[in-house]
Design a protein around this motif. Sequence first.
Motif, PDB file in Angstrom:
ATOM      1  N   LEU A 241       0.852  -1.273   0.012  1.00  0.00           N
ATOM      2  CA  LEU A 241       0.044   0.332  -0.229  1.00  0.00           C
ATOM      3  C   LEU A 241       0.602   1.191   0.170  1.00  0.00           C
ATOM      4  CD1 LEU A 241      -2.945  -1.278   2.478  1.00  0.00           C
ATOM      5  CD2 LEU A 241      -2.900  -1.206  -0.064  1.00  0.00           C
ATOM      6  N   GLU A 242       1.910   1.268   0.802  1.00  0.00           N
ATOM      7  CA  GLU A 242       2.941   2.021   0.437  1.00  0.00           C
ATOM      8  C   GLU A 242       3.536   2.639  -0.992  1.00  0.00           C
ATOM      9  OE1 GLU A 242       6.459   2.056   3.450  1.00  0.00           O
ATOM     10  OE2 GLU A 242       5.088   1.478   4.943  1.00  0.00           O
ATOM     11  N   MET A 243       3.333   1.705  -1.857  1.00  0.00           N
ATOM     12  CA  MET A 243       4.056   1.763  -2.962  1.00  0.00           C
ATOM     13  C   MET A 243       2.955   1.805  -4.319  1.00  0.00           C
ATOM     14  SD  MET A 243       6.729   1.295  -2.987  1.00  0.00           S
ATOM     15  CE  MET A 243       6.586   2.274  -1.536  1.00  0.00           C
ATOM     16  N   LYS A 244       1.837   1.835  -3.858  1.00  0.00           N
ATOM     17  CA  LYS A 244       0.550   2.582  -4.446  1.00  0.00           C
ATOM     18  C   LYS A 244       0.382   3.914  -5.425  1.00  0.00           C
ATOM     19  CE  LYS A 244      -2.397   3.760  -1.764  1.00  0.00           C
ATOM     20  NZ  LYS A 244      -3.823   4.015  -0.871  1.00  0.00           N
ATOM     21  N   GLU A 245       1.400   4.696  -5.132  1.00  0.00           N
ATOM     22  CA  GLU A 245       1.578   5.773  -6.501  1.00  0.00           C
ATOM     23  C   GLU A 245       2.469   5.541  -7.345  1.00  0.00           C
ATOM     24  OE1 GLU A 245       3.271  10.842  -6.155  1.00  0.00           O
ATOM     25  OE2 GLU A 245       3.174   9.692  -4.507  1.00  0.00           O
ATOM     26  N   GLN A 246       3.508   4.521  -7.048  1.00  0.00           N
ATOM     27  CA  GLN A 246       4.804   4.349  -7.847  1.00  0.00           C
ATOM     28  C   GLN A 246       3.758   3.367  -9.534  1.00  0.00           C
ATOM     29  OE1 GLN A 246       8.314   2.177  -6.813  1.00  0.00           O
ATOM     30  NE2 GLN A 246       9.275   3.529  -8.053  1.00  0.00           N
ATOM     31  N   SER A 247       3.189   2.572  -8.463  1.00  0.00           N
ATOM     32  CA  SER A 247       2.587   1.817  -9.443  1.00  0.00           C
ATOM     33  C   SER A 247       1.052   2.293 -10.539  1.00  0.00           C
ATOM     34  CB  SER A 247       2.047   0.740  -8.807  1.00  0.00           C
ATOM     35  OG  SER A 247       0.040   0.814  -7.889  1.00  0.00           O
ATOM     36  N   GLY A 248       1.107   2.863  -9.887  1.00  0.00           N
ATOM     37  CA  GLY A 248      -0.160   3.962 -10.947  1.00  0.00           C
ATOM     38  C   GLY A 248      -1.440   3.330 -10.577  1.00  0.00           C
ATOM     39  N   VAL A 249      -1.436   2.755  -9.153  1.00  0.00           N
ATOM     40  CA  VAL A 249      -2.376   1.906  -9.042  1.00  0.00           C
ATOM     41  C   VAL A 249      -4.535   2.898  -8.797  1.00  0.00           C
ATOM     42  CG1 VAL A 249      -3.150   1.376  -6.951  1.00  0.00           C
ATOM     43  CG2 VAL A 249      -4.157  -0.096  -7.777  1.00  0.00           C
ATOM     44  N   GLN A 250      -5.284   2.563  -9.606  1.00  0.00           N
ATOM     45  CA  GLN A 250      -6.529   3.658  -9.170  1.00  0.00           C
ATOM     46  C   GLN A 250      -7.622   2.948  -8.877  1.00  0.00           C
ATOM     47  OE1 GLN A 250      -8.657   4.085 -13.150  1.00  0.00           O
ATOM     48  NE2 GLN A 250      -9.861   5.040 -12.288  1.00  0.00           N
ATOM     49  N   TYR A 251      -7.868   1.518  -8.953  1.00  0.00           N
ATOM     50  CA  TYR A 251      -8.661   0.484  -7.829  1.00  0.00           C
ATOM     51  C   TYR A 251      -7.804  -1.001  -7.506  1.00  0.00           C
ATOM     52  CZ  TYR A 251     -11.682   2.877 -10.669  1.00  0.00           C
ATOM     53  OH  TYR A 251     -12.732   3.532 -11.189  1.00  0.00           O
ATOM     54  N   ILE A 252      -8.300  -1.107  -6.370  1.00  0.00           N
ATOM     55  CA  ILE A 252      -7.443  -2.565  -5.437  1.00  0.00           C
ATOM     56  C   ILE A 252      -8.927  -3.309  -4.954  1.00  0.00           C
ATOM     57  CG2 ILE A 252      -6.274  -3.366  -3.603  1.00  0.00           C
ATOM     58  CD1 ILE A 252      -5.128   0.076  -3.105  1.00  0.00           C
ATOM     59  N   TYR A 253      -8.648  -4.709  -5.988  1.00  0.00           N
ATOM     60  CA  TYR A 253     -10.068  -4.981  -5.489  1.00  0.00           C
ATOM     61  C   TYR A 253      -9.097  -6.243  -4.677  1.00  0.00           C
ATOM     62  CZ  TYR A 253     -11.969  -3.272  -9.668  1.00  0.00           C
ATOM     63  OH  TYR A 253     -12.465  -2.384 -10.338  1.00  0.00           O
ATOM     64  N   ILE A 254      -9.903  -6.499  -3.649  1.00  0.00           N
ATOM     65  CA  ILE A 254      -9.720  -7.703  -2.540  1.00  0.00           C
ATOM     66  C   ILE A 254     -10.507  -8.973  -2.900  1.00  0.00           C
ATOM     67  CG2 ILE A 254      -9.974  -8.864  -0.009  1.00  0.00           C
ATOM     68  CD1 ILE A 254      -9.784  -5.393   0.541  1.00  0.00           C
ATOM     69  N   GLU A 255      -9.645 -10.195  -3.234  1.00  0.00           N
ATOM     70  CA  GLU A 255      -9.951 -11.343  -3.629  1.00  0.00           C
ATOM     71  C   GLU A 255      -9.235 -12.395  -2.890  1.00  0.00           C
ATOM     72  OE1 GLU A 255     -10.433 -13.521  -7.793  1.00  0.00           O
ATOM     73  OE2 GLU A 255      -7.940 -13.143  -7.099  1.00  0.00           O
ATOM     74  N   GLN A 256     -10.214 -13.208  -2.367  1.00  0.00           N
ATOM     75  CA  GLN A 256     -10.086 -14.346  -1.430  1.00  0.00           C
ATOM     76  C   GLN A 256     -10.669 -16.128  -1.920  1.00  0.00           C
ATOM     77  OE1 GLN A 256      -9.926 -14.028   2.333  1.00  0.00           O
ATOM     78  NE2 GLN A 256      -9.186 -15.845   3.098  1.00  0.00           N
ATOM     79  N   GLU A 257     -10.200 -16.789  -2.112  1.00  0.00           N
ATOM     80  CA  GLU A 257     -10.700 -17.370  -3.127  1.00  0.00           C
ATOM     81  C   GLU A 257     -10.680 -19.411  -2.355  1.00  0.00           C
ATOM     82  OE1 GLU A 257      -8.889 -18.626  -7.291  1.00  0.00           O
ATOM     83  OE2 GLU A 257      -7.668 -16.947  -6.586  1.00  0.00           O
ATOM     84  N   GLU A 258      -9.594 -19.488  -1.526  1.00  0.00           N
ATOM     85  CA  GLU A 258     -10.519 -20.669   0.185  1.00  0.00           C
ATOM     86  C   GLU A 258     -10.560 -19.275   0.837  1.00  0.00           C
ATOM     87  OE1 GLU A 258      -7.719 -21.314  -3.400  1.00  0.00           O
ATOM     88  OE2 GLU A 258      -7.304 -20.008  -1.587  1.00  0.00           O
TER      89      GLU A 258
END
Length: 277
Positions: A241-258
Amino acid sequence: MNTRRKFIKNASLLSAATLLLPQITMATTRNSSYGVQLYSFRDDMLADPIKTLEKIASLGFKEIESAGSSKGYYYGLTPAQMGETCKALGMSLTSGHVHLDDKFEQTMADAVASDQEYLICSSMPSDGQTVDNYKKVAEQFNIAGDACRKHGLKFGYHNHEYEFESENGEVLYDVLMDNTQKELVHMELDLGWVVIAGKDPLHYFKKYPGRFPLWHLKDMDMHEKVSTEFGKGILDVPLMLEMKEQSGVQYIYIEQEEYASSPFDSMMHNMNYLKNL
């Protein structure tokens, strides 16, 4: 990854100004809105999509990413119904996992009707794990991206772990990145599968800054190679989460399959984890 996180924290002690950085970062994290990939609630969505979306909204999610199901990409609802239901609950249908197939023209039309922004190819449409095949797929993605842009949509790709295999010293995911046009193909980085593949998401944020407008934020049990609740696996969620700006992320989707018990219990844990960082 823990060593790198300690380095970042220790570096913040170098000046009085940088002492403020952790507090600013944490405040930004707490105020961020999070989305969810509906595959996490796949059985519930098939059984009763509207009731399930109501429960998802009650957990505090603001963005929704749909996925394929036996009832289609919208779980038996029409694209318009899906989008309108999300809006009525204070959420936005911003993305959807789809296949790049002979029905893609209709897929784009449905996405427009649902008022979503992104169409994300959910698996590699390739005949093999070779550099040549990945270059061919990259061109297919460029073409799909151009088609989506003409509809006012954005096309992207979601990775698993196998894209990080190598042929003759070339990482196949890097081949895909290097041969897709960034204005046409928008990458959704699944952070959990990156670490399972033995790679570091921070390496990709640095190598391809701004190329990852979407994330799947997913913690992983390294021994079982399955997803788990935040804080129980290998992914350093706070560092990501500290690296959000560098990655260019706009949307963060949480996914858990198990899940330890149920998808709703797991997602409640995950949301509380993020609030209490």
